[in-house]
Structure formats: C-alpha cells, structure tokens
Motif scaffolding. Structure first.
Motif, PDB file in Angstrom:
ATOM      1  N   GLN A  30       5.327  -6.069  -7.578  1.00  0.00           N
ATOM      2  CA  GLN A  30       5.804  -4.978  -6.705  1.00  0.00           C
ATOM      3  C   GLN A  30       4.786  -3.993  -6.542  1.00  0.00           C
ATOM      4  O   GLN A  30       4.609  -3.361  -5.328  1.00  0.00           O
ATOM      5  N   ASP A  54       1.645  -5.434  -4.463  1.00  0.00           N
ATOM      6  CA  ASP A  54       2.119  -5.537  -3.267  1.00  0.00           C
ATOM      7  C   ASP A  54       2.150  -4.203  -2.494  1.00  0.00           C
ATOM      8  O   ASP A  54       1.655  -4.093  -1.140  1.00  0.00           O
ATOM      9  N   CYS A  55       2.710  -3.227  -3.085  1.00  0.00           N
ATOM     10  CA  CYS A  55       2.877  -1.870  -2.318  1.00  0.00           C
ATOM     11  C   CYS A  55       1.346  -1.302  -2.142  1.00  0.00           C
ATOM     12  O   CYS A  55       1.099  -0.703  -0.872  1.00  0.00           O
ATOM     13  N   TYR A  56       0.447  -1.315  -3.035  1.00  0.00           N
ATOM     14  CA  TYR A  56      -0.855  -1.101  -2.951  1.00  0.00           C
ATOM     15  C   TYR A  56      -1.783  -1.674  -2.087  1.00  0.00           C
ATOM     16  O   TYR A  56      -2.262  -1.108  -1.212  1.00  0.00           O
ATOM     17  N   LYS A 100      -0.670  -1.049   1.757  1.00  0.00           N
ATOM     18  CA  LYS A 100      -1.213  -0.023   2.402  1.00  0.00           C
ATOM     19  C   LYS A 100      -2.676  -0.056   2.547  1.00  0.00           C
ATOM     20  O   LYS A 100      -3.294   0.223   3.730  1.00  0.00           O
TER      21      LYS A 100
END
Length: 271
Positions: A152, A155-157, A160
């Motif tokens: 998670q 993925d978030c990094y 972006k």
C-alpha cells in the motif's frame, strides 16, 4: 504523460532461482496496483524465518530489469541494481528482510530520467541516483510493517510519481523495444528492426534506456522466454526448445544459459 510501451503484455521477467528458495529463507512477489503494472513488474520480499547458521548467497538471474531494494530494519541504506548481462550473487548476513521494487525494462530511466548505462552491472547507493526515492524509503519503512502495508505504501508513492510527472519516452526506442519483445529476442538486430535510425543510434538509445545494446538485451529476452517455456521435462522437448529459440549449436546454448542463470540448463530441465 507520454505513452510508453506496455512491456508487461509481451514480457514476464522471472527469477526461478529465487522461487526455488526454501528452508529458513522465504521469497515472495506482490503485484502493484493495476495502474502501475506497465511500470513495475512486482514488489518482492526476501527474508529469513530464523537466523541462519552461515551467511546466505542470493542469486539474481539476468532479466533486463532495474531493481531498487533495501533492508527493512535499515531502510536508510537503500540501493539500485542496474541491467546485468550475467547472473549476480549477493552475499547476505545470517538474518535479513529485504524489500525490492522490480521496474520493467526501460521504465526506471523513463520515470526518473536516469541514464541506465551508468548503472550497467552496478549496484549503487540510491541516494546518489534518485535522492527523492531514497528519502521516501528512509522515512516510510520500518521492520514492523506487514506485506499488505508495504504494498500500500509503495503503491501510493509510485502512483503519485507516474501520474504527476512527464514520462520521458522516445518513439524510435519504443518501436525497437516492441519488436524485440514480440519476437521473443529471436531476431537479427540490423535486419529485423526498422525504427528509422542507424545501428549506432539504436545502440545509444538502448544503452540509455536499458543499460546495454539491443543485441545484448535481445539475448536476455530470449533467455527469459526459455525459462517460461512449459516443455522442460522431456529430453526430446528440451532439444526442440533449443532450436525453437534460435540456437543451432548446443554448446553455444549451454554457455549462454550458464552466463545468465549461473548453472547449466540441465539443472532446470531435469527437475
């Protein structure tokens, strides 16, 4: 964001040596968010279940990718491993928990605008290559995180990163790359690639985006497709595979396979 080749639909880099790991060492791969899957092949984790008696040698087979990795208990020390035309062995301690990001071929260069040739067969401190990614790793990870949390965070990094930045891409390189992948590395570079550029320009593009020449990359692609082949159990099928992969000399095949894999093909064909 400029369009890049969706390598994943043509190419699946695998690490069979890692997948055979057992005993007190565990290796797992985790797919990223579907929106990232044309950029990142997988996240991976290599960890000890219990402290080992001796140091551990981790072998990485040639796959055309660039990997970023770090030890979960010491994330401030993070590294990037470039394209390699031979297998590589890493001596590890008797206890470890490594996390890695395996970027599909040419993607690391396109995202971070790094000349891949500078990383050819090199393992470098990430801080000197992509400081922002190194800092993110240092500040975001610790040894209490479980696999789902790791995925998670990553993925978030990267969502972006890829959607807030212009991805550097070259249509001539993309054309040549797609031809090599579709032909599974079985081609004559000068004759089969028509990207509207000279052989010297083609070499420079592949050295920049991949880390080595189109010819060397094609050999790795062919090797990886051999690893994927399903007919590895019978001797007659082994011979068929050799010729179907464009080899006309068994000794040449064995020599090249051993260079990429670290062992002769009989090791996996006779399993």
């Amino acid at each position: 964001m400029k369009s890049i080749v969706n390598i994943r639909q043509f190419y699946t880099p695998i690490q069979p040596a890692a997948r055979k790991i057992g005993g007190n060492v565990n290796y797992n791969e985790f797919f990223p968010d579907v929106r990232l899957q044309k950029f990142i092949y997988c996240y991976w984790q290599l960890e000890t279940r219990d402290k080992l008696i001796d140091e551990y040698k981790y072998r990485v087979d040639s796959d055309g990718c660039i990997d970023v990795f770090f030890e979960l208990e010491n994330p401030q020390e993070n590294f990037v491993m470039g394209f390699s035309k031979t297998f590589v062995e890493f001596p590890l301690e008797d206890k470890f928990n490594y996390i890695g990001i395996r970027f599909l071929p040419a993607v690391f260069t396109q995202i971070f605008k790094i000349n891949a040739e500078e990383l050819n067969s090199q393992c470098e401190n990430l801080h000197f290559i992509v400081p922002s990614l190194s800092k993110f790793i240092e500040q975001s990870f610790h040894d209490k995180l479980v696999a789902e949390e790791l995925v998670q965070i990553l993925d978030c990094y990267f969502l972006k990163v890829v959607y807030q930045n212009t991805i550097m891409s070259d249509s001539r390189f993309n054309t040549a790359l797609e031809i090599i992948l579709k032909k599974k590395g079985m081609l004559h570079i000068e004759k089969d690639i028509d990207a509207g550029i000279s052989s010297r320009q083609l070499r420079r593009l592949f050295e920049f985006y991949i880390g080595d020449s189109a010819k060397t990359f094609s050999k790795v692609v062919r090797f990886q497709n051999i690893l994927k082949a399903n007919c590895l159990k019978q001797e007659s099928k082994y011979t068929d595979l050799l010729y179907d992969s464009g080899y006309f000399d068994q000794s040449h095949f064995i020599k090249e396979f051993k260079c990429f894999y670290g062992e002769t093909p009989s090791v996996i064909f006779n399993e």
